[in-house]
Design a protein around this motif. Structure first.
Motif, mmCIF file in Angstrom:
data_model
loop_
_atom_site.group_PDB
_atom_site.id
_atom_site.type_symbol
_atom_site.label_atom_id
_atom_site.label_comp_id
_atom_site.label_asym_id
_atom_site.label_seq_id
_atom_site.Cartn_x
_atom_site.Cartn_y
_atom_site.Cartn_z
ATOM 1 N N VAL A 150 14.219 80.847 3.637
ATOM 2 C CA VAL A 150 13.570 79.907 2.727
ATOM 3 C C VAL A 150 14.196 80.029 1.340
ATOM 4 O O VAL A 150 14.514 81.137 0.885
ATOM 5 N N ASP A 151 14.387 78.864 0.675
ATOM 6 C CA ASP A 151 14.887 78.921 -0.705
ATOM 7 C C ASP A 151 13.719 78.882 -1.687
ATOM 8 O O ASP A 151 12.554 78.795 -1.278
ATOM 9 N N SER A 152 14.038 78.913 -2.983
ATOM 10 C CA SER A 152 12.989 79.068 -4.001
ATOM 11 C C SER A 152 12.091 77.842 -4.105
ATOM 12 O O SER A 152 11.011 77.907 -4.676
ATOM 13 N N ARG A 153 12.541 76.706 -3.563
ATOM 14 C CA ARG A 153 11.705 75.496 -3.626
ATOM 15 C C ARG A 153 10.778 75.376 -2.427
ATOM 16 O O ARG A 153 10.032 74.417 -2.305
ATOM 17 N N GLY A 154 10.870 76.329 -1.516
ATOM 18 C CA GLY A 154 10.016 76.273 -0.333
ATOM 19 C C GLY A 154 10.607 75.441 0.786
ATOM 20 O O GLY A 154 9.894 74.935 1.645
ATOM 21 N N ASN A 155 11.934 75.287 0.791
ATOM 22 C CA ASN A 155 12.582 74.618 1.927
ATOM 23 C C ASN A 155 12.939 75.654 2.978
ATOM 24 O O ASN A 155 13.566 76.669 2.655
ATOM 25 N N VAL A 156 12.540 75.394 4.226
ATOM 26 C CA VAL A 156 12.943 76.272 5.325
ATOM 27 C C VAL A 156 14.327 75.791 5.776
ATOM 28 O O VAL A 156 14.476 74.707 6.334
ATOM 29 N N LEU A 157 15.361 76.599 5.481
ATOM 30 C CA LEU A 157 16.745 76.157 5.715
ATOM 31 C C LEU A 157 17.131 76.257 7.185
ATOM 32 O O LEU A 157 17.733 75.348 7.737
ATOM 33 N N VAL A 158 16.822 77.372 7.796
ATOM 34 C CA VAL A 158 17.105 77.574 9.229
ATOM 35 C C VAL A 158 15.966 78.392 9.813
ATOM 36 O O VAL A 158 15.365 79.214 9.124
ATOM 37 N N SER A 159 15.658 78.158 11.087
ATOM 38 C CA SER A 159 14.582 78.948 11.691
ATOM 39 C C SER A 159 14.813 79.106 13.190
ATOM 40 O O SER A 159 15.621 78.391 13.783
ATOM 41 N N ASP A 160 14.103 80.072 13.761
ATOM 42 C CA ASP A 160 14.190 80.317 15.202
ATOM 43 C C ASP A 160 12.896 81.012 15.625
ATOM 44 O O ASP A 160 12.023 81.278 14.788
ATOM 45 N N SER A 161 12.767 81.306 16.910
ATOM 46 C CA SER A 161 11.528 81.962 17.370
ATOM 47 C C SER A 161 11.786 82.802 18.610
ATOM 48 O O SER A 161 12.812 82.632 19.286
ATOM 49 N N VAL A 162 10.864 83.724 18.880
ATOM 50 C CA VAL A 162 10.861 84.453 20.158
ATOM 51 C C VAL A 162 9.429 84.421 20.702
ATOM 52 O O VAL A 162 8.482 84.197 19.949
ATOM 53 N N LYS A 163 9.284 84.636 21.980
ATOM 54 C CA LYS A 163 7.951 84.692 22.603
ATOM 55 C C LYS A 163 7.392 86.102 22.415
ATOM 56 O O LYS A 163 7.940 87.068 22.946
ATOM 57 N N THR A 164 6.309 86.207 21.649
ATOM 58 C CA THR A 164 5.731 87.516 21.327
ATOM 59 C C THR A 164 5.352 88.283 22.592
ATOM 60 O O THR A 164 5.635 89.483 22.729
ATOM 61 N N GLN A 165 4.715 87.584 23.504
ATOM 62 C CA GLN A 165 4.137 88.253 24.691
ATOM 63 C C GLN A 165 5.187 88.797 25.660
ATOM 64 O O GLN A 165 4.859 89.563 26.552
ATOM 65 N N GLN A 166 6.451 88.381 25.485
ATOM 66 C CA GLN A 166 7.489 88.830 26.434
ATOM 67 C C GLN A 166 7.853 90.298 26.272
ATOM 68 O O GLN A 166 8.476 90.882 27.143
ATOM 69 N N TYR A 167 7.462 90.879 25.129
ATOM 70 C CA TYR A 167 7.948 92.233 24.823
ATOM 71 C C TYR A 167 6.791 93.225 24.760
ATOM 72 O O TYR A 167 6.046 93.262 23.787
ATOM 73 N N ASP A 168 6.657 94.047 25.808
ATOM 74 C CA ASP A 168 5.591 95.051 25.833
ATOM 75 C C ASP A 168 5.901 96.207 24.904
ATOM 76 O O ASP A 168 5.005 96.858 24.393
ATOM 77 N N LYS A 169 7.208 96.454 24.703
ATOM 78 C CA LYS A 169 7.625 97.594 23.859
ATOM 79 C C LYS A 169 8.050 97.060 22.495
ATOM 80 O O LYS A 169 8.873 96.153 22.402
ATOM 81 N N ILE A 170 7.520 97.665 21.452
ATOM 82 C CA ILE A 170 7.772 97.175 20.097
ATOM 83 C C ILE A 170 9.260 97.248 19.737
ATOM 84 O O ILE A 170 9.792 96.367 19.067
ATOM 85 N N ASP A 171 9.970 98.276 20.224
ATOM 86 C CA ASP A 171 11.414 98.394 19.915
ATOM 87 C C ASP A 171 12.184 97.204 20.470
ATOM 88 O O ASP A 171 13.076 96.666 19.818
ATOM 89 N N GLU A 172 11.823 96.809 21.691
ATOM 90 C CA GLU A 172 12.526 95.674 22.326
ATOM 91 C C GLU A 172 12.228 94.381 21.559
ATOM 92 O O GLU A 172 13.098 93.516 21.419
#
Length: 324
Positions: A25-47
């Motif tokens: 995010v830049d100082s004006r509140g524009n989200v320049l690039v983004s991505d995501s992962v599925k939280t529930q897929q990872y039982d282990k916090i390190d992974e």
């Protein structure tokens, strides 16, 4: 918000029960690039941390690398700002106390702050949204649960332990519905999206009048169905909003007595139900507010775009984070 020209960007990350979304995010509140992962897929916090970093690193490269980032902010359920930890979050796969901020700092070399997701929304609203310029306001997030961020004198209230501001867990009916927190009758059990679906199921059993909601298997009803029916003139659906809004508005009258906010800002899917929810909320709030506060607190809708709001809110923390 201090902008360092060599480090003109921050990272914002929102950890939800289903998805984790992050962006730069830049100082004006524009989200320049983004991505995501599925939280529930990872039982282990390190992974999980590895999976996030694997997707975040290419985004960092696109803006010139980690050295261009002032800080990273993370919003998470049961996030503790003081310790940078997620503690005993019922809706996340990892149990106990997770030192998440430290784990990301170690991996990425970016100073990281973490807070509760509703607090992050309040900070975002203050930096980029409806609360710009406000020093005293309460943010209420109406999602799967009901969260809140309380700002007094321009400062988010964390309390002595980092967990202040759980207005979703004030008890509105001591004999009421069982809540995921283990108690009965919390505001969240009535005024969240899940609460609206629960009310719909109760109304359908208690009442005999026709309703479009009767065409949906009771267990599959979600709050969006109630809204869609209300728009089509369905009386039962409209009454569900009336019931929900009255409970919420009465609770807001109590919250006003606590911190006399200039505004209460509603955020989340349910807040988008327009007049169906806002009219009964406003009416109950005005009918129940103490005389000295009458007409002093504005009821506003969030100005943050839903898709970006969580990331923006968390990113606002990144500007404030101190280099260790």
């Amino acid at each position: 918000m201090t902008i360092n020209m060599e480090k003109p960007y921050v990272v914002g990350m929102d950890i939800g029960g289903t998805n984790t979304v992050f962006g730069i995010v830049d100082s004006r509140g524009n989200v320049l690039v983004s991505d995501s992962v599925k939280t529930q897929q990872y039982d282990k916090i390190d992974e999980y941390v590895d999976a996030v970093c694997k997707k975040l690193l290419p985004l960092l490269q696109q803006v010139g690398g980690a050295e261009r980032i002032k800080g990273m902010g993370v919003g998470a359920p049961d996030g503790n700002y003081y310790n940078g930890t997620i503690e005993f979050a019922p809706n996340l796969p990892w149990k106990g106390v997770i030192p998440l901020a430290a784990m990301f700092e170690e991996k990425l070399g970016i100073p990281t702050a973490l807070t509760n997701d509703a607090n992050a929304a309040a900070i975002g609203e203050m930096a980029y949204g409806a609360a710009r310029g406000l020093k005293d306001f309460i943010m209420i997030t109406l999602g799967t649960g009901v969260g809140s961020g309380i700002v007094i004198n321009g400062q988010l209230v964390y309390g002595h332990d980092g967990f202040a501001g759980e207005l979703g867990h004030v008890i509105v009916n001591p004999e009421g519905r069982a809540c995921g927190c283990g108690r009965k009758g919390c505001l969240e059990t009535y005024c969240s999206a899940t609460g609206v679906a629960r009310t719909a199921r109760e109304f359908l059993v208690q009442r005999t009048d026709p309703s479009l909601l009767r065409n949906i298997p009771a267990e599959e009803i979600v709050s969006k169905d109630v809204y869609d029916a209300a728009v089509k003139g369905d009386k039962l659906a409209q009454d569900i909003f009336e019931y929900t809004g009255t409970i919420l508005g009465t609770a807001l009258a109590n919250f006003i007595a606590f911190s006399s906010p200039e505004a209460i800002i509603l955020f989340g899917g349910l807040a988008k139900s327009g007049d169906y929810i806002m009219k009964p909320v406003q009416k109950a709030m005005e009918e129940n507010v103490l005389k000295i506060y009458e007409g002093k607190t504005k009821l506003l809708l969030s100005q943050l775009k839903d898709a970006d709001a969580a990331v923006l809110g968390a990113s606002a923390l990144g500007w404030e984070v101190r280099d260790n």
